[in-house]
Design a protein around this motif. Sequence first.
Motif, PDB file in Angstrom:
ATOM      1  N   ALA A  44      26.093  -5.263  27.660  1.00 22.81           N
ATOM      2  CA  ALA A  44      27.102  -5.653  28.659  1.00 22.81           C
ATOM      3  C   ALA A  44      27.869  -6.883  28.189  1.00 22.81           C
ATOM      4  O   ALA A  44      29.089  -6.988  28.389  1.00 22.81           O
ATOM      5  N   THR A  48      31.958  -6.950  27.642  1.00 20.69           N
ATOM      6  CA  THR A  48      32.860  -7.866  28.354  1.00 20.69           C
ATOM      7  C   THR A  48      33.506  -8.869  27.407  1.00 20.69           C
ATOM      8  O   THR A  48      34.627  -9.319  27.654  1.00 20.69           O
ATOM      9  N   ASP A 119      33.584  -5.212  33.137  1.00 14.03           N
ATOM     10  CA  ASP A 119      33.553  -6.518  33.809  1.00 14.03           C
ATOM     11  C   ASP A 119      32.155  -7.123  33.847  1.00 14.03           C
ATOM     12  O   ASP A 119      31.944  -8.145  34.505  1.00 14.03           O
ATOM     13  N   GLN A 121      29.330  -5.792  35.102  1.00 13.51           N
ATOM     14  CA  GLN A 121      28.390  -5.179  36.033  1.00 13.51           C
ATOM     15  C   GLN A 121      27.592  -4.091  35.317  1.00 13.51           C
ATOM     16  O   GLN A 121      28.165  -3.229  34.659  1.00 13.51           O
ATOM     17  N   HIS A 122      26.279  -4.132  35.478  1.00 11.24           N
ATOM     18  CA  HIS A 122      25.445  -3.110  34.871  1.00 11.24           C
ATOM     19  C   HIS A 122      24.125  -2.984  35.623  1.00 11.24           C
ATOM     20  O   HIS A 122      23.742  -3.880  36.388  1.00 11.24           O
ATOM     21  N   SER A 123      23.458  -1.889  35.410  1.00 10.20           N
ATOM     22  CA  SER A 123      22.157  -1.651  36.028  1.00 10.20           C
ATOM     23  C   SER A 123      21.326  -0.795  35.078  1.00 10.20           C
ATOM     24  O   SER A 123      21.847  -0.199  34.129  1.00 10.20           O
ATOM     25  N   PHE A 137      27.049   0.991  33.028  1.00 13.10           N
ATOM     26  CA  PHE A 137      28.027  -0.092  32.925  1.00 13.10           C
ATOM     27  C   PHE A 137      29.280   0.279  33.700  1.00 13.10           C
ATOM     28  O   PHE A 137      29.911   1.310  33.425  1.00 13.10           O
ATOM     29  N   ALA A 138      29.658  -0.568  34.663  1.00 11.20           N
ATOM     30  CA  ALA A 138      30.888  -0.341  35.409  1.00 11.20           C
ATOM     31  C   ALA A 138      32.076  -0.384  34.448  1.00 11.20           C
ATOM     32  O   ALA A 138      32.115  -1.209  33.532  1.00 11.20           O
ATOM     33  N   GLU A 169      31.902   4.628  35.394  1.00  6.38           N
ATOM     34  CA  GLU A 169      30.742   4.097  34.697  1.00  6.38           C
ATOM     35  C   GLU A 169      30.601   4.747  33.322  1.00  6.38           C
ATOM     36  O   GLU A 169      30.957   5.916  33.138  1.00  6.38           O
ATOM     37  N   GLN A 192      30.484   2.731  42.585  1.00  5.13           N
ATOM     38  CA  GLN A 192      31.599   1.831  42.834  1.00  5.13           C
ATOM     39  C   GLN A 192      32.875   2.394  42.217  1.00  5.13           C
ATOM     40  O   GLN A 192      32.824   3.194  41.280  1.00  5.13           O
ATOM     41  N   VAL A 195      36.619  -0.553  37.662  1.00 11.22           N
ATOM     42  CA  VAL A 195      36.704  -2.013  37.707  1.00 11.22           C
ATOM     43  C   VAL A 195      38.131  -2.517  37.835  1.00 11.22           C
ATOM     44  O   VAL A 195      38.346  -3.712  38.070  1.00 11.22           O
TER      45      VAL A 195
END
Length: 349
Positions: A44, A48, A119, A121-123, A137-138, A169, A192, A195
Amino acid sequence: MAASWTRGLAWLALWFAGLPAWAAGSEPSTQQWAQARAAAAEIAGAFTRHCPVAGTGDQPAFEQCRRGLFGDAALRDSLDAIVLWGRQRDPALSLQASSLTQFAPDVLTGLYMPLFMFDGQHSVRYVASEGLFQLRFATAFRNRLAPGQFPYPFWHDAEKWAMYQGANEVLLWWEPMRGRVKAAQFTVHGTQPPVTVVKRMPAPTDFSGQWMWMDAQGRTQPKATLFDGLYRADNPYLGQLEGSYKRLALRLRQGECDSCHVPSNPGKSKRLVLLQTPAHAAGEIGRLLKAVREDRMPRDETGIANPLDAATKKALLEDGEAFASVLDAARRWETQARMAGAAGTPDLR
């Protein structure tokens, strides 16, 4: 010995059932969870750093992203020697059942991943049925670039173009045993929105059926597949690369290789290999030559190897080896230029 033999039979059963080599196993350990989260955070950060959110047609931002991802050693080291790539049509569909394209890491980081922006955002989640961690990853897609900046006309397929434009994503499938990304997908099924706002647009050009074409100024397109922006502009082998690929492409057509190894996937392969541009062929040239030498390609309509006649095989191998030789020379030149302290882009390894 008996236990080992039993485990061997069990593995063979799984293999013949068509499960991937990284098939589901035991639940990951606490340490593996920590490693997966650390890998996701590192990736991530690279995304970014090199590819922050920008306009969907911002060419300088795109070029920065390409150079950055292509040259990021940590990102490249996180990818397996062969990475499967494609769209996630259905989240319930397994990787084994999904149609994915086989890429060398350079192709993925130089041509495909830069089409997205991030940006941070990740999970992370573990998918037990795959035996893999899913790093999410968004993202948003750069849909307003010039047509020649895409690896090929994604708009040849309306559904594919719509999914690229709607991507929210990027998914990296990370194998805990080896700490490598085995597969990557983009999806519209994230929780979501993208981005940044991506206003849908129609196809940038009409698709003529040609994967490479000449623009109004007589320049070969897609420009991105000629190593533009990845190799230094003064690399003396750039012109030779294009010429040697054109000779190879002619042999590929004579061997009927282009009837399968193109983005439209006429053979409906679950694991597609692309050869239709110099950059795509560069990622596969070693495996291509090995398959031709061993008479494992081309294949007939049933998928059975249908070896080339001696003359066609000889010509294909000669032109393939010539392309590989020029490619190696271009890579060495890039390496030497970088080692000499010259500013520019990294080598294509």
